[in-house]
Write a protein that holds these residues in place. Structure first.
Motif, mmCIF file in Angstrom:
data_model
loop_
_atom_site.group_PDB
_atom_site.id
_atom_site.type_symbol
_atom_site.label_atom_id
_atom_site.label_comp_id
_atom_site.label_asym_id
_atom_site.label_seq_id
_atom_site.Cartn_x
_atom_site.Cartn_y
_atom_site.Cartn_z
ATOM 1 N N PRO A 39 0.803 -1.230 0.000
ATOM 2 C CA PRO A 39 0.000 0.000 0.000
ATOM 3 C C PRO A 39 0.836 1.280 0.000
ATOM 4 C CG PRO A 39 -0.885 -1.573 1.574
ATOM 5 C CD PRO A 39 0.404 -2.139 1.082
ATOM 6 N N TRP A 40 1.939 1.308 0.747
ATOM 7 C CA TRP A 40 2.756 2.521 0.804
ATOM 8 C C TRP A 40 3.434 2.809 -0.535
ATOM 9 C CZ3 TRP A 40 7.997 2.988 0.043
ATOM 10 C CH2 TRP A 40 8.746 1.815 0.049
ATOM 11 N N VAL A 41 3.761 1.755 -1.291
ATOM 12 C CA VAL A 41 4.384 1.940 -2.609
ATOM 13 C C VAL A 41 3.351 2.522 -3.582
ATOM 14 C CG1 VAL A 41 5.467 0.764 -4.564
ATOM 15 C CG2 VAL A 41 6.074 0.114 -2.230
ATOM 16 N N LYS A 42 2.132 1.990 -3.541
ATOM 17 C CA LYS A 42 1.072 2.521 -4.401
ATOM 18 C C LYS A 42 0.802 3.994 -4.099
ATOM 19 C CE LYS A 42 -1.357 -1.768 -5.335
ATOM 20 N NZ LYS A 42 -2.624 -2.483 -5.264
ATOM 21 N N LYS A 43 0.762 4.325 -2.814
ATOM 22 C CA LYS A 43 0.528 5.717 -2.428
ATOM 23 C C LYS A 43 1.679 6.610 -2.871
ATOM 24 C CE LYS A 43 -0.670 8.683 1.493
ATOM 25 N NZ LYS A 43 -0.278 9.826 0.754
ATOM 26 N N LEU A 44 2.888 6.146 -2.710
ATOM 27 C CA LEU A 44 4.066 6.903 -3.118
ATOM 28 C C LEU A 44 4.029 7.192 -4.624
ATOM 29 C CD1 LEU A 44 6.913 8.051 -2.387
ATOM 30 C CD2 LEU A 44 7.805 5.794 -2.955
ATOM 31 N N LEU A 45 3.698 6.186 -5.411
ATOM 32 C CA LEU A 45 3.620 6.370 -6.863
ATOM 33 C C LEU A 45 2.481 7.309 -7.249
ATOM 34 C CD1 LEU A 45 4.367 2.751 -8.106
ATOM 35 C CD2 LEU A 45 5.927 4.708 -8.016
ATOM 36 N N ASP A 46 1.336 7.178 -6.574
ATOM 37 C CA ASP A 46 0.215 8.085 -6.845
ATOM 38 C C ASP A 46 0.592 9.525 -6.526
ATOM 39 O OD1 ASP A 46 -1.387 6.022 -7.711
ATOM 40 O OD2 ASP A 46 -2.448 5.802 -5.798
ATOM 41 N N ASP A 47 1.276 9.730 -5.388
ATOM 42 C CA ASP A 47 1.711 11.074 -5.009
ATOM 43 C C ASP A 47 2.710 11.643 -6.010
ATOM 44 O OD1 ASP A 47 0.092 10.885 -2.798
ATOM 45 O OD2 ASP A 47 1.735 10.533 -1.376
ATOM 46 N N LEU A 66 2.949 10.864 -9.206
ATOM 47 C CA LEU A 66 2.224 11.196 -10.438
ATOM 48 C C LEU A 66 1.398 12.464 -10.272
ATOM 49 C CD1 LEU A 66 1.074 7.679 -11.672
ATOM 50 C CD2 LEU A 66 2.724 9.203 -12.762
ATOM 51 N N ALA A 67 0.810 12.639 -9.114
ATOM 52 C CA ALA A 67 -0.005 13.834 -8.865
ATOM 53 C C ALA A 67 0.844 15.101 -8.856
ATOM 54 C CB ALA A 67 -0.755 13.689 -7.548
ATOM 55 N N ASN A 68 2.066 14.992 -8.360
ATOM 56 C CA ASN A 68 2.948 16.158 -8.270
ATOM 57 C C ASN A 68 3.857 16.325 -9.487
ATOM 58 O OD1 ASN A 68 1.947 16.818 -5.730
ATOM 59 N ND2 ASN A 68 3.395 15.446 -4.720
ATOM 60 N N SER A 69 3.765 15.416 -10.419
ATOM 61 C CA SER A 69 4.656 15.438 -11.578
ATOM 62 C C SER A 69 4.255 16.529 -12.560
ATOM 63 C CB SER A 69 4.617 14.086 -12.280
ATOM 64 O OG SER A 69 5.367 14.131 -13.454
ATOM 65 N N THR A 70 5.256 17.140 -13.173
ATOM 66 C CA THR A 70 4.993 18.129 -14.221
ATOM 67 C C THR A 70 4.880 17.455 -15.581
ATOM 68 O OG1 THR A 70 7.352 18.520 -14.490
ATOM 69 C CG2 THR A 70 6.163 19.988 -12.995
ATOM 70 N N VAL A 71 5.280 16.188 -15.642
ATOM 71 C CA VAL A 71 5.181 15.422 -16.878
ATOM 72 C C VAL A 71 3.794 14.799 -16.956
ATOM 73 C CG1 VAL A 71 6.130 13.520 -18.207
ATOM 74 C CG2 VAL A 71 7.635 14.946 -16.836
ATOM 75 N N LYS A 72 3.103 15.017 -18.050
ATOM 76 C CA LYS A 72 1.766 14.453 -18.216
ATOM 77 C C LYS A 72 1.826 13.207 -19.070
ATOM 78 C CE LYS A 72 -0.007 17.786 -15.949
ATOM 79 N NZ LYS A 72 -0.329 17.576 -14.587
#
Length: 101
Positions: A82-90, A92-98
């Protein structure tokens, strides 16, 4: 064929056999995966220097995520944790690359 030509051909064939990236794999073995064991325990984000994601391919059947710690240790983490999934989601949410769709 002369001796030199025969030796050269045999060396080239041996080189191709050893360094071939398309060599068939046994279905039960992922001999080219980077991670042998994965860590499920949470790694604090302040200790993470770099995250590498390797998608599944014909050399390794599953996605691998390797975290480089601030002390330069490589740690394979469990993709389903779960912590890895959350880390990746965070990330992606903060990424400037779309993502390209």
């Amino acid at each position: 064929m002369n001796y030199c030509t025969t030796v050269t051909i045999l060396l080239l064939l041996g080189h191709c056999a050893v360094f071939s990236k398309d060599a068939p794999l046994d279905e039960d073995e992922n001999i080219r995966c980077r991670c042998v064991h994965t860590e499920r325990r949470k790694i604090p984000s302040k200790l993470i220097k770099l995250i590498q994601i390797f998608p599944s391919c014909k050399r390794c059947k599953h996605t691998e995520i390797i975290v480089l710690s601030t002390s330069d240790h490589q740690i394979c983490v469990q993709v389903t944790a779960p912590w890895v999934k959350k880390l990746l989601d965070d990330l992606l949410a903060n990424s400037t690359v779309k993502a390209i769709s």
